[in-house]
Write a protein that holds these residues in place. Structure first.
Motif, PDB file in Angstrom:
ATOM      1  N   LEU A 550       0.876  -1.177   0.000  1.00 28.47           N
ATOM      2  CA  LEU A 550       0.000   0.000   0.000  1.00 28.47           C
ATOM      3  C   LEU A 550       0.908   1.220   0.000  1.00 28.47           C
ATOM      4  O   LEU A 550       1.667   1.439   0.940  1.00 28.47           O
ATOM      5  N   ARG A 551       0.849   2.012  -1.075  1.00 28.95           N
ATOM      6  CA  ARG A 551       1.744   3.159  -1.249  1.00 28.95           C
ATOM      7  C   ARG A 551       0.924   4.444  -1.092  1.00 28.95           C
ATOM      8  O   ARG A 551       0.061   4.748  -1.937  1.00 28.95           O
ATOM      9  N   PHE A 552       1.197   5.177  -0.036  1.00 25.94           N
ATOM     10  CA  PHE A 552       0.415   6.377   0.269  1.00 25.94           C
ATOM     11  C   PHE A 552       0.926   7.558  -0.553  1.00 25.94           C
ATOM     12  O   PHE A 552       1.960   8.150  -0.252  1.00 25.94           O
ATOM     13  N   THR A 553       0.155   7.870  -1.605  1.00 25.83           N
ATOM     14  CA  THR A 553       0.515   8.948  -2.523  1.00 25.83           C
ATOM     15  C   THR A 553      -0.591  10.006  -2.628  1.00 25.83           C
ATOM     16  O   THR A 553      -0.451  10.991  -3.369  1.00 25.83           O
ATOM     17  N   GLY A 554      -1.696   9.797  -1.934  1.00 23.24           N
ATOM     18  CA  GLY A 554      -2.842  10.695  -2.064  1.00 23.24           C
ATOM     19  C   GLY A 554      -2.682  11.981  -1.271  1.00 23.24           C
ATOM     20  O   GLY A 554      -2.163  11.997  -0.155  1.00 23.24           O
ATOM     21  N   VAL A 555      -3.173  13.066  -1.882  1.00 23.33           N
ATOM     22  CA  VAL A 555      -3.137  14.396  -1.254  1.00 23.33           C
ATOM     23  C   VAL A 555      -4.565  14.773  -0.863  1.00 23.33           C
ATOM     24  O   VAL A 555      -5.477  14.794  -1.700  1.00 23.33           O
ATOM     25  N   TRP A 556      -4.739  15.035   0.419  1.00 25.76           N
ATOM     26  CA  TRP A 556      -6.066  15.360   0.934  1.00 25.76           C
ATOM     27  C   TRP A 556      -6.458  16.815   0.635  1.00 25.76           C
ATOM     28  O   TRP A 556      -5.621  17.704   0.587  1.00 25.76           O
ATOM     29  N   ALA A 557      -7.763  17.001   0.456  1.00 22.68           N
ATOM     30  CA  ALA A 557      -8.356  18.341   0.336  1.00 22.68           C
ATOM     31  C   ALA A 557      -9.742  18.292   0.988  1.00 22.68           C
ATOM     32  O   ALA A 557     -10.194  17.230   1.406  1.00 22.68           O
ATOM     33  N   GLN A 558     -10.404  19.440   1.074  1.00 22.46           N
ATOM     34  CA  GLN A 558     -11.735  19.444   1.685  1.00 22.46           C
ATOM     35  C   GLN A 558     -12.616  20.483   0.995  1.00 22.46           C
ATOM     36  O   GLN A 558     -12.121  21.445   0.406  1.00 22.46           O
ATOM     37  N   ARG A 559     -13.911  20.250   1.091  1.00 18.03           N
ATOM     38  CA  ARG A 559     -14.879  21.206   0.560  1.00 18.03           C
ATOM     39  C   ARG A 559     -16.139  21.152   1.411  1.00 18.03           C
ATOM     40  O   ARG A 559     -16.358  20.190   2.159  1.00 18.03           O
ATOM     41  N   THR A 560     -16.931  22.172   1.277  1.00 16.42           N
ATOM     42  CA  THR A 560     -18.187  22.263   2.034  1.00 16.42           C
ATOM     43  C   THR A 560     -19.330  21.767   1.159  1.00 16.42           C
ATOM     44  O   THR A 560     -19.496  22.202   0.015  1.00 16.42           O
TER      45      THR A 560
END
Length: 778
Positions: A550-560
């Protein structure tokens, strides 16, 4: 006693004493000791127990080394180690060095004891102490749970302060076996052989001979085929017996039945007791054995489904129909198939049993061969003949895409025939074995071994590597491996470049750790297979033994969201994965990434890591992934595309990654590649983290092999022999001054020549006698 009663009186005549150092009181104590031994003889109805058979010892004389080997005659080993007589069972071996070739046990020096690993170790018992003149308890055998060994390499003289052995010098040894009686009242409680004296003379290589290895040399064998996690090691026991041949470690299985004499025996036919029917119409057939049951008047008929793996069109079997003679009553049926839990129908009117069905399901429950059906029946008259039919599952005929396979098998073909069982035993078992074949000579030299990593795979008994049989001057051991199909990951590890992530394998929700466990944490689960838990996926071992990262490459973001809730999602990196279930249908329908809002459908969500198959480091590839969001609700706030703080049930799908394809959460060709379920209790991970998940690769019969080449065989050259004799002929003692330390009296005069050839047409030895007369006249 009343008038007319009778009583039998047994009288024993014994004498004791008449030995140096024993006085009148000591003789009385010895007499009492003899009385205890006489009582044991009487209790056994004058059947006097004896020690196990004397080991048959082979001797190899090397350069300042002696090898004593009593493993070569395997029948003799079996006779010794199977000793079981009047409560005395084989316990171990003793090796002694002796000062002379006529020394007694009192003069012997014990240099090694090899005893069974069974918790007995040292044996205490009653013995007569000549010094005190009384019977006392003392240690009589000095076992240590060392494990059995059947050879020894000796390089030092135990009678001379462990100094190195001297070539040309005579040494004396003996090897004994002993038995133990666990009865606390047994006197004696151990029996040991008398000494069989062995005379040896260490010496270098004989003239013209060349030895190309040494004792204990060895290596780990090469894995020639298969992918099993295992290891086989070999080493030299006797460097004069090596062959230079190539050897192969291979695996097979053998069926056994426990006969009325209490011994496990091979069945009458290869791998079976029952005989295969002559009217079979396919590769599939039944074998069987009839064994006694704990219920009086009944017997267990154990049938084994064979040959399915040989189906030319790769079809499985949906069911097995069995018809018994009308005189045989059916009591119960138990099946152990690849899928388990198959419907079993008993038709008492027609005396038939149907395990499974004939539905042509294309995914039958009898898949790999070796599945068993156990039928408890009334005790039959032998021979017992039954009829059977094995129903083809029609996989190759289920889809036009498989037409090529269907052609190989000639369409739907059921296996049909009869099975005759002619004998009855006490039990039935099938065992996997490892064996060693001399490939060069095309001969199996070791067979039916069950010890892996020092543990008997079936009994759980501890054995050490040196316990195994020897062959051609070598010994070997399967030091690692297992036949068991994995039900969980074998290991899981983390590589965290930042050092900020902590991996945990315990249960419980967390927002501060990366916590991944097996699905078997939950009660009622039998494995972490997707198939066993969600009803879809593979049961093929080649698929289930793959390793992943499992290679952690994801970049988190957020929205309403429109309703004001905060949604955390992956804006880049990671990979697309199928959300196939949630905490409820409503939660799935309301998910922010659902392309059809309000509908409970499977759909794709981007997750924070990529999943890679790394089983072949030279051919790594990204694979598909699916998951169930176990905890988040339709109203959760905040909401996560991948819940980082509580349970996520994830499934690895071992098919090449396709970011646009939804993998259905039900039986489907796309989900047929689903393998393992992982439970994420927390996913506090960081960019660059890599989790390695290893699944054990079991040993597969007929697939996995190890190979090795033995050291070259001892050779002989006549020209070298001539030169060796000139250079290395030895005589002991030299010079000889009329005294040899090994002479036992003044009439025995000799010297010992060593390093002579084994054979010679003519030996001529010049001996020069020099007589010295003192000058007594001044």
């Amino acid at each position: 006693m009343a008038y007319g009663d009778t009583q039998e009186v047994v009288i024993a005549e014994m004498a004791a004493g008449a030995q140096p150092g024993i006085d009148r009181l000591g003789a009385l104590g010895l007499l009492k000791f003899y009385d205890l031994e006489a009582q044991l003889t009487y209790d056994n109805f004058f059947n006097v127990p004896i020690a196990p058979a004397i080991p048959q010892v082979s001797v190899t004389e090397l350069d300042r080394e002696i090898v004593l080997d009593w493993s070569l005659d395997r029948d003799a080993v079996e006779a010794t180690e199977s000793h079981d007589q009047f409560g005395f069972t084989f316990q171990g071996y003793n090796v002694y060095q002796l000062p002379t070739d006529y020394a007694t046990m009192a003069e012997a020096r014990r240099i090694a004891t090899y005893d069974k690993f069974d918790g007995i170790a040292k044996i205490e018992g009653l013995a007569f102490d000549i010094t005190s003149g009384v019977v006392t308890r003392k240690v009589l055998q000095f076992g240590s749970d060392s494990g059995i060994q059947r050879y020894i390499s000796i390089t030092t003289d135990a009678l001379s302060g462990s100094t190195p052995l001297v070539n040309g010098t005579r040494y004396y040894f003996a090897v004994t076996s002993y038995a133990f009686n666990a009865d606390p009242n047994a006197v004696p409680n151990n029996l040991e052989n008398t000494l069989a004296h062995i005379t040896v003379v260490p010496q270098g290589q004989l003239p013209g001979n060349r030895i190309y290895t040494e004792t204990s040399a060895g290596a780990e064998a090469d894995q020639a085929s298969g992918t099993a996690n295992g290891a086989f090691e070999w080493w030299v026991v006797d460097p004069t017996r090596t062959s230079g041949h190539e050897y192969e470690v291979f695996f097979d299985l053998q069926h056994y039945y426990l006969d009325v004499d209490g011994h496990w025996k091979h069945t009458n036919y290869p791998d079976r007791v029952g005989k295969r029917g002559v009217t079979d119409q396919s590769a599939a057939y039944l074998t069987g054995a009839l064994v006694t049951s704990t219920t009086v008047g009944t017997a267990n008929l154990t049938l084994t489904v064979e040959g399915i793996e040989d189906s030319p069109d790769y079809n499985y079997a949906d069911g097995v129909l069995i018809k018994l003679p009308p005189t045989v009553g059916i009591n119960s049926v138990e099946e152990h198939s690849s899928r388990g839990g198959l419907l079993t129908e008993i038709d008492y009117a027609n005396n038939t049993i149907f395990v499974g069905d004939s539905s042509r399901s294309a995914y039958g429950g009898f898949q790999g061969g070796g599945e068993t059906i156990v039928i408890n029946i009334t005790m039959p008259t032998l021979p017992l003949t039954l009829w059977f039919k094995i129903y083809d599952d029609g996989w190759a005929e289920s889809d036009p895409a498989y037409a090529g396979y269907a052609a190989l098998g000639g369409g739907l073909v059921d296996g049909e025939g009869t099975l005759t069982v002619s004998e009855i035993g006490y039990s039935f078992r099938t065992q996997n074995h490892w064996n060693i074949k001399d490939v060069t000579a095309d001969e199996v030299v070791v067979e039916d071994q069950t010890v892996i990593g020092g543990i008997d795979f079936y009994t759980g008994e501890t054995h050490y590597d040196l316990d195994g049989p020897t062959f051609d001057g070598l010994q070997g051991a399967l030091t690692a491996g297992s036949y068991e199909t994995p039900i969980n990951y074998y290991s899981i590890s983390l590589e965290s470049p930042t050092g900020l992530t902590t991996l945990s394998t315990s249960a419980g929700a967390t927002s501060t750790r990366l916590r991944i466990i097996n699905y078997t944490y939950f009660s009622g689960t039998i494995s972490s297979w997707a198939y066993d838990n969600f009803g879809f996926g593979t049961t093929v071992i080649e698929e289930l033994q793959q390793d992943y990262e499992l290679r952690f490459t994801g970049v988190w973001a957020q929205r309403t969201l429109a309703d004001g809730r905060t949604y955390h999602y992956i804006e880049s990196g990671g990979q697309m994965a199928t959300l196939f279930a949630g905490s409820s249908a409503a939660a799935v329908a309301a998910h922010p990434d659902n392309p059809t809002p309000g509908v409970d459908n499977d759909f794709l969500v981007r997750i924070p890591f990529e999943v890679w198959n790394v089983d072949d480091p030279d051919n790594e590839y990204q694979v598909n992934f699916m998951f169930r969001d176990r905890e988040q609700l339709a109203t959760s706030d905040p909401m996560y595309a991948w819940n980082i703080a509580n349970r996520m049930y994830a499934v690895i799908v071992n098919s090449p990654y396709d970011e646009a394809t939804v993998i259905p959460g039900n039986a489907n060709p796309l989900s047929d590649f689903a393998t393992w379920v992982l439970v994420f209790y927390g996913t506090d991970a960081h960019l660059g983290d890599v989790v390695s998940i290893v699944y054990a690769n079991p040993i597969q019969l007929g697939i996995d092999t190890w190979t090795f080449t033995a050291p070259a065989a001892q050779s002989y050259n006549a020209e070298l022999a001539k030169q060796d004799i000139q250079d290395e002929l030895n005589v002991f003692p030299n010079p000889y001054y009329g005294v040899n330390s090994q002479e036992i009296n003044k009439y025995q005069r000799f010297v010992t020549f060593s390093h002579l050839p084994t054979t010679a047409t003519k030996n001529k030895i010049n001996i020069v006698f020099r007589t010295h007369f003192p000058d007594i006249c001044g």
